[in-house]
Each structure stands twice: as C-alpha cells, then as structure tokens.
Design an enzyme around this catalytic site. Structure first.
Site, PDB file in Angstrom:
ATOM      1  N   GLY A  46      22.883  50.332   5.607  1.00  0.00           N
ATOM      2  CA  GLY A  46      22.548  50.688   6.958  1.00  0.00           C
ATOM      3  C   GLY A  46      23.462  50.322   7.941  1.00  0.00           C
ATOM      4  O   GLY A  46      24.422  49.288   7.616  1.00  0.00           O
ATOM      5  N   GLN A  51      26.766  48.187  16.317  1.00  0.00           N
ATOM      6  CA  GLN A  51      27.710  47.929  15.554  1.00  0.00           C
ATOM      7  C   GLN A  51      29.157  48.152  15.786  1.00  0.00           C
ATOM      8  O   GLN A  51      29.971  47.764  15.378  1.00  0.00           O
ATOM      9  CB  GLN A  51      27.215  47.769  13.959  1.00  0.00           C
ATOM     10  CG  GLN A  51      26.046  46.716  13.774  1.00  0.00           C
ATOM     11  CD  GLN A  51      25.554  46.789  12.414  1.00  0.00           C
ATOM     12  OE1 GLN A  51      24.698  47.698  12.009  1.00  0.00           O
ATOM     13  NE2 GLN A  51      26.071  45.619  11.676  1.00  0.00           N
ATOM     14  N   CYS A  89      24.262  40.659   6.925  1.00  0.00           N
ATOM     15  CA  CYS A  89      24.492  41.967   8.149  1.00  0.00           C
ATOM     16  C   CYS A  89      26.230  41.936   8.406  1.00  0.00           C
ATOM     17  O   CYS A  89      26.694  40.941   7.973  1.00  0.00           O
ATOM     18  CB  CYS A  89      23.957  41.415   9.358  1.00  0.00           C
ATOM     19  SG  CYS A  89      24.496  42.542  10.492  1.00  0.00           S
ATOM     20  N   LEU A  90      26.829  43.335   8.128  1.00  0.00           N
ATOM     21  CA  LEU A  90      28.233  43.613   8.370  1.00  0.00           C
ATOM     22  C   LEU A  90      28.691  42.740   9.740  1.00  0.00           C
ATOM     23  O   LEU A  90      29.884  42.612   9.547  1.00  0.00           O
ATOM     24  CB  LEU A  90      28.485  44.736   8.257  1.00  0.00           C
ATOM     25  CG  LEU A  90      28.049  45.848   6.980  1.00  0.00           C
ATOM     26  CD1 LEU A  90      28.531  47.435   7.483  1.00  0.00           C
ATOM     27  CD2 LEU A  90      28.891  45.194   5.896  1.00  0.00           C
ATOM     28  N   HIS A 131      15.701  46.040   9.879  1.00  0.00           N
ATOM     29  CA  HIS A 131      16.986  45.535  10.380  1.00  0.00           C
ATOM     30  C   HIS A 131      17.914  46.296  11.243  1.00  0.00           C
ATOM     31  O   HIS A 131      18.269  45.911  12.277  1.00  0.00           O
ATOM     32  CB  HIS A 131      17.572  45.383   9.174  1.00  0.00           C
ATOM     33  CG  HIS A 131      19.123  44.628   9.376  1.00  0.00           C
ATOM     34  ND1 HIS A 131      19.358  43.198   9.064  1.00  0.00           N
ATOM     35  CD2 HIS A 131      20.262  44.899   9.791  1.00  0.00           C
ATOM     36  CE1 HIS A 131      20.627  43.088   9.190  1.00  0.00           C
ATOM     37  NE2 HIS A 131      21.270  43.978   9.677  1.00  0.00           N
ATOM     38  N   HIS A 135      18.635  46.165  15.505  1.00  0.00           N
ATOM     39  CA  HIS A 135      20.022  45.951  16.254  1.00  0.00           C
ATOM     40  C   HIS A 135      19.739  46.585  17.767  1.00  0.00           C
ATOM     41  O   HIS A 135      20.647  46.486  18.522  1.00  0.00           O
ATOM     42  CB  HIS A 135      21.003  46.450  15.279  1.00  0.00           C
ATOM     43  CG  HIS A 135      21.703  45.833  14.298  1.00  0.00           C
ATOM     44  ND1 HIS A 135      22.650  44.884  14.781  1.00  0.00           N
ATOM     45  CD2 HIS A 135      21.768  45.898  12.901  1.00  0.00           C
ATOM     46  CE1 HIS A 135      23.092  44.200  13.696  1.00  0.00           C
ATOM     47  NE2 HIS A 135      22.467  44.883  12.639  1.00  0.00           N
TER      48      HIS A 135
HETATM   49 ZN   LIG Z   1      23.208  44.288  10.626  1.00  0.00          ZN
END
Ligand SMILES: [Zn+2]
Length: 170
Positions: A46, A51, A89-90, A131, A135
C-alpha cells in the site's frame, strides 16, 4: 507513468492531516497510476499520498497476486476484534514493529471512476487499510507502538542508526 520518491521520517508532510479530494479528475487519475507504479517498484502492499508529498486523501493498495486499486477519501466505518501484528512502512526504512490492529474492517470511499465503493476486509488487507488511512491523518505505525521493545531494527545498512534518532518523539 513515473515512480515517485517516497518521503521518509522525519519529513513533516508525513505528520499532516490530509484534505478530502473534491473531484476525481485527470490529475487524480495520473497520480493514482504513478502511486501504483511507485508502490510496485518499492515492493509495498500500500501507499498513501502523503508518502509521495501530497496531503490529499488518496491511497493505493495491492495484495499479493491481486490487482492494484485506489481508494479516494477512504474511511473506516467499522472495526471488529483486535490482534497484534508485525508492521513496516516504506517511510520508516530499517524498522518493523508490533502494532495492535483490528481483525476485520469495513471501509468506504470512492474509486478511480468516482463511484462509491465499500470493502469488508480481514488479514493483510484490513491491516493495510488501517495503516494507509492512518497516513492520511498523519499517524505512523510507530505512533501506535506504546512499548519501545516492540520496535525492531531490520537488517538494512548502518545508516539506520541515524534513522533511529529520527524516530524519537515527533
Ligand atoms: Zn506506511
């Protein structure tokens, strides 16, 4: 299509509350394509718009062996049960942690064609929905870890020492 750069902590954009998208227009469709490509390049299940630097309520998701999809203005309307699961998380490279999540969630939103959609999810999809929607409210999974013992370093580069400093209270 173009893969976009994924912001990492402590970028302040990650901590902002994102705004609703008033209309699904071409710029949103293009962004959806770019976000899906970015998610696939980075190997995530995702990705949320903050992000990639945009504080708008848009997420993309892709479960293993399934088609990717976008949700615009997504909201969780029902949560059931509780479990503790490992999450990463990225935007927080080099870490993973144990987080409390729901067992099933029902989410609603708008799809890329501007149509209402509703999903009842369990397993990885339920976790990813919670998640990614977090964000949009500026919440990272690390904000949901009460106990430092539940955050673990993963085997990345030595730069993670710096990353740990960045994870301290924000
Ligand atoms: Zn994340």
């Amino acid at each position: 299509m173009a893969a976009l750069r994924v912001l990492t902590v402590p970028d302040p954009i990650l901590k902002n509350k994102s705004v609703k998208i008033p209309e699904v227009d071409r710029s949103i469709s293009k962004l959806v394509k770019d976000m899906i490509e970015t998610m696939q390049v980075e190997g995530g299940v995702g990705l949320a718009a903050p992000q990639i630097g945009k504080n708008i309520r848009l997420i993309v998701l892709q479960m293993p062996d399934e088609e990717p999809f976008a949700m615009i203005n997504p909201e969780i309307i029902k949560r059931e049960g509780e479990r503790e699961i490992m999450e990463a998380c990225l935007s927080i490279p080099g870490y993973e942690g144990l987080v409390k999540r729901s067992i099933t969630v029902t989410a609603k939103g708008i799809n890329e064609s501007g149509k209402q959609m509703r999903i009842k999810a369990s397993g990885l999809l339920a976790q990813a929905l919670e998640h990614e929607i977090d964000h949009l409210d500026g919440i990272l999974y690390t904000d949901r870890i009460e106990d430092e013992d539940k955050l673990f370093e993963t085997s990345y580069t030595s730069e993670q020492v710096t990353a740990r400093g960045q994870l301290e209270p924000q």
